[in-house]
Design a protein around this motif. Structure first.
Motif, PDB file in Angstrom:
ATOM      1  N   ILE A   1     -16.677  48.661  12.598  1.00  0.00           N
ATOM      2  CA  ILE A   1     -15.410  49.988  12.122  1.00  0.00           C
ATOM      3  C   ILE A   1     -13.994  49.559  12.377  1.00  0.00           C
ATOM      4  CG2 ILE A   1     -16.914  52.328  11.142  1.00  0.00           C
ATOM      5  CD1 ILE A   1     -16.376  52.850  14.160  1.00  0.00           C
TER       6      ILE A   1
ATOM      7  N   HIS B   1     -10.781  47.659   8.850  1.00  0.00           N
ATOM      8  CA  HIS B   1     -10.579  48.890   8.671  1.00  0.00           C
ATOM      9  C   HIS B   1      -9.928  50.408   9.404  1.00  0.00           C
ATOM     10  CE1 HIS B   1     -13.417  46.506   6.776  1.00  0.00           C
ATOM     11  NE2 HIS B   1     -14.400  45.826   7.467  1.00  0.00           N
TER      12      HIS B   1
ATOM     13  N   LEU C   1     -11.391  52.409  11.804  1.00  0.00           N
ATOM     14  CA  LEU C   1     -11.789  54.054  11.652  1.00  0.00           C
ATOM     15  C   LEU C   1     -12.739  54.366  13.102  1.00  0.00           C
ATOM     16  CD1 LEU C   1     -13.319  53.056   8.474  1.00  0.00           C
ATOM     17  CD2 LEU C   1     -12.111  54.276   8.925  1.00  0.00           C
TER      18      LEU C   1
ATOM     19  N   TRP D   1     -15.088  54.417   3.139  1.00  0.00           N
ATOM     20  CA  TRP D   1     -14.846  56.070   4.037  1.00  0.00           C
ATOM     21  C   TRP D   1     -15.123  57.175   2.943  1.00  0.00           C
ATOM     22  CZ3 TRP D   1     -13.379  58.807   8.176  1.00  0.00           C
ATOM     23  CH2 TRP D   1     -13.545  59.549   8.982  1.00  0.00           C
TER      24      TRP D   1
END
Length: 210
Positions: free
Chosen positions: A63, A68, A70, A32
């Protein structure tokens, strides 16, 4: 408790605006990239988008995965960027998963200042209609709901007229994105909203065949 939408934001939704599903911006290392993400968000806003949806694009389905992680950083980051805009912007956050996860995501989105949650029901593929409606009602107690009829070919599920008729009776439903890529299923949603007497639900489309 039913969540109410800010009247100014409701007015914008009712007028009909472009609300792009923002892709995840990655750098050369497939990580990212905040600089590129900021540039993309600013591009949408400078181009006149009436709102931006975060955590809903196909590039962002992963995500939430632990490797991840995120979802929260991305929502927080995007909310801060949208807050810099010199005009009201509709902030939509993707809300996914089973009821427990969806409630957590809706609560976090509300804390970040998002106005509505685009409610993805893909994780409830085996749920009955009663269970789906209960799920939607519970999320609507935390955050105004933006319904989402996702194309079954990319993970959505078929949702009959009867579901949408009951869904339209939930007070905190403020809009529906109709994207099953099927005009007859699209008409099911339109008819359900009309027959529920809800002239305050904004209908948006992601269909390419309409």
């Amino acid at each position: 408790m039913t969540m109410n939408l800010n009247p100014d934001i409701r007015r914008i939704l009712q007028q009909g605006v472009v609300i792009p599903a923002c892709p995840l911006a990655l750098g050369a290392g497939r990580k990212w990239d905040e600089r590129r993400q900021r540039a993309l968000l600013r591009y949408y806003l400078d181009a006149g988008a009436g709102g931006i949806a975060i955590g809903v694009h196909t590039t962002q389905f992963a995500i939430r995965e632990p490797q991840h992680d995120l979802y929260r950083p991305l929502l927080r980051f995007a909310a801060a960027e949208m807050a810099k805009c010199d005009r009201p912007v509709v902030r939509v956050a993707g809300v996914c998963g089973g009821t427990e996860q969806a409630l957590l995501e809706a609560g976090f989105a509300r804390e970040c200042g998002y106005h509505a949650g685009l409610l993805n029901l893909s994780a409830l593929a085996a749920a009955s209609e009663d269970e789906l409606i209960d799920h939607c009602r519970r999320v609507a107690e935390v955050l105004p709901v933006f319904g989402f009829y996702l194309n079954p070919a990319i993970g959505g599920r078929l949702l009959p007229y009867s579901f949408w008729r009951r869904f339209a009776e939930i007070d905190a439903v403020v809009a529906i994105k109709v994207a099953p890529f099927n005009r007859y299923q699209t008409l099911d949603v339109v008819r359900a909203v009309v027959e529920a007497g809800r002239d305050d639900i904004a209908l948006y489309t992601g269909n390419d065949d309409n």
